[in-house]
Design an enzyme around this catalytic site. Structure first.
Site, short mmCIF file in Angstrom:
data_model
loop_
_atom_site.label_atom_id
_atom_site.label_comp_id
_atom_site.label_asym_id
_atom_site.label_seq_id
_atom_site.Cartn_x
_atom_site.Cartn_y
_atom_site.Cartn_z
N HIS A 94 0.83 -1.20 0.00
CA HIS A 94 0.00 0.00 0.00
C HIS A 94 0.86 1.26 0.00
CE1 HIS A 94 -2.22 3.20 2.23
NE2 HIS A 94 -3.11 2.93 1.30
N GLU A 114 2.16 1.79 -3.43
CA GLU A 114 1.10 2.31 -4.30
C GLU A 114 1.08 3.84 -4.24
OE1 GLU A 114 -3.27 3.52 -3.59
OE2 GLU A 114 -2.98 1.43 -2.99
N HIS A 115 1.18 4.40 -3.04
CA HIS A 115 1.24 5.85 -2.88
C HIS A 115 2.49 6.43 -3.54
CE1 HIS A 115 -1.82 7.11 0.26
NE2 HIS A 115 -1.98 5.80 0.22
#
Length: 415
Positions: A29, A32-33
């Site tokens: 996650h 992803e950022h």
């Protein structure tokens, strides 16, 4: 979908939170950022201005077994969308300065999750059903793991996991297949050239683990939020079709057993529903409710009565047909949307290495028999129970006695 004026592009990577080492939980996650921050030719502002100029959307999401970077644009901007998505995924730079900026963003997102009892409950439920397994960990990670995450870990995760053999490009809308292939060869040559053979689809590695447990997360909330359920089947299990029908009858709509018994007949919660979670090698069937603290024990008792009745007496033929009609309608109506169609084909390819035509999916739903659904109900509702509770409870000892009893011994249904 020639009747539309848009296109949805999704680059799917067969990597999610279950692929992380516990020491860097939340890496998928976080990455992803981070990948949106900079490539060799663009920065975050460039991406934002380009999308805003066309009224489109560029975003991503991370799940437990995959990650998807996607764009939704006018059909005339299809090539731009493919360029942007492949640039982010293949050439994101993971700069040290950006790591520190996004660390703060992810920590704030974690705090936002903790402020939302519904969001917290979803993570807490799988933690209770699959204790100790990577599938049970929150996708977003923890404050401790995010604070300790290093650029080297994130860059290494990107290099090791974001390989062409683990990727699927899914596109839907007013497009032509050959045009998409040509654009991909132009904008992602490093990924499509050479001999790349698709990696085997995930079969899973779920070993025997501790039984489900009761977890309590103390929050000063007006409502008590509870999720209870049991382990079910993985997505490769043929019984998943019958499970979908059972889930719909149990708590999938306003005519469902749970909605009618818990809300309509007794007015106990505003929200009550069931949901089936399906992974490569495991799954969970959960029942969710939010209610006033004074009503919690009664909600649990009514849910218990509904599930025991389903285990002992099964569903009716009328319920079976109504549920199949509901699933069929939801599928077809959902596919009127370009992004939904892209999501369906992308998720199918990354999970199964194939796509089942809509007509075949409907046929599989229609082929489910009453006996198959009732056999699944008899099996599932005899399995050990786990539960998660979010509310003003210091620990599990403060939870309602009946919930503690159920999590300790399972449903009172004979073998």
């Amino acid at each position: 979908m020639p009747g539309t004026r848009s296109a949805a592009v999704g680059l799917w990577i067969g990597t999610g939170s279950r692929d992380e080492h516990p020491s860097h939980a939340g890496a998928a996650h976080f990455l992803e950022h981070l990948l949106f921050k900079a490539t060799p030719t663009r920065n975050a502002q460039d991406f934002a201005e380009t999308m805003d100029a066309g009224g489109g959307e560029l975003n991503a999401f991370t799940a437990r077994e995959h990650t998807c970077f996607y764009a939704h644009v006018l059909d005339t901007d299809l090539e731009l969308a493919i360029d942007l998505v492949t640039d982010v995924v293949l050439r994101g730079r993971c700069l040290s300065a950006d790591v520190e900026v996004e660390r703060g963003v992810v920590l704030d997102e974690l705090a936002m999750r903790d402020d939302d009892a519904d969001d917290m409950l979803g993570d807490a439920f799988l933690e209770a059903i699959l204790p100790g397994h990577r599938l049970g960990r929150p996708i977003i990670g923890s404050v401790e793991s995010i604070e300790a995450m290093t650029r080297r870990q994130l860059k290494g995760f990107h290099r090791a996991r974001y390989q062409p053999e683990h990727m699927v490009l899914a596109v839907a809308g007013n497009i032509e297949h050959r045009d998409v292939v040509g654009m991909l060869r132009q904008h992602a040559a490093e990924a499509v050239e050479g001999q790349h053979h698709p990696a085997p689809r995930r079969a899973g590695d779920l070993a025997l683990r501790p039984e489900p447990v009761l977890t309590v997360h103390e929050r000063d909330t007006e409502q008590i939020h509870v999720a209870l359920g049991m382990r079910s089947f993985g997505r490769h299990d043929p019984r998943r079709w019958a499970l979908s029908v059972l889930d719909n009858v149990c708590g999938g709509g306003m005519s469902s057993r749970l909605f009618q018994e818990v809300r309509e007949n007794r007015g106990l919660p505003y929200s009550v529903y069931s949901s089936a979670h399906t992974f490569a090698d495991a799954g969970a069937l959960g029942i969710y409710a939010g209610c006033h603290e004074d009503n919690l024990t009664e909600v649990i008792e009514v849910v218990e009565h509904v599930l025991v009745d389903l285990a002992v007496n099964g569903i009716t033929a009328a319920e079976c047909e109504r549920a199949k009609g509901s699933l069929r309608g939801q599928l077809v109506l959902g596919l009127e949307d370009v992004q939904a169609r892209m999501n369906r084909i992308g998720r199918s390819e990354i999970s199964y290495g194939d796509q089942m035509p809509v007509a075949d999916t409907i046929a599989r739903i229609e082929a489910v028999t009453l006996d198959e659904v009732n056999e699944v109900a008899r099996e599932l509702f005899r399995r050990p129970l786990g539960a998660a509770l979010v509310g003003p409870y210091e620990n599990s000892a403060a939870a309602p006695p009946r919930l503690r009893e159920l999590c300790g011994q399972g449903w009172p249904v004979g073998g």
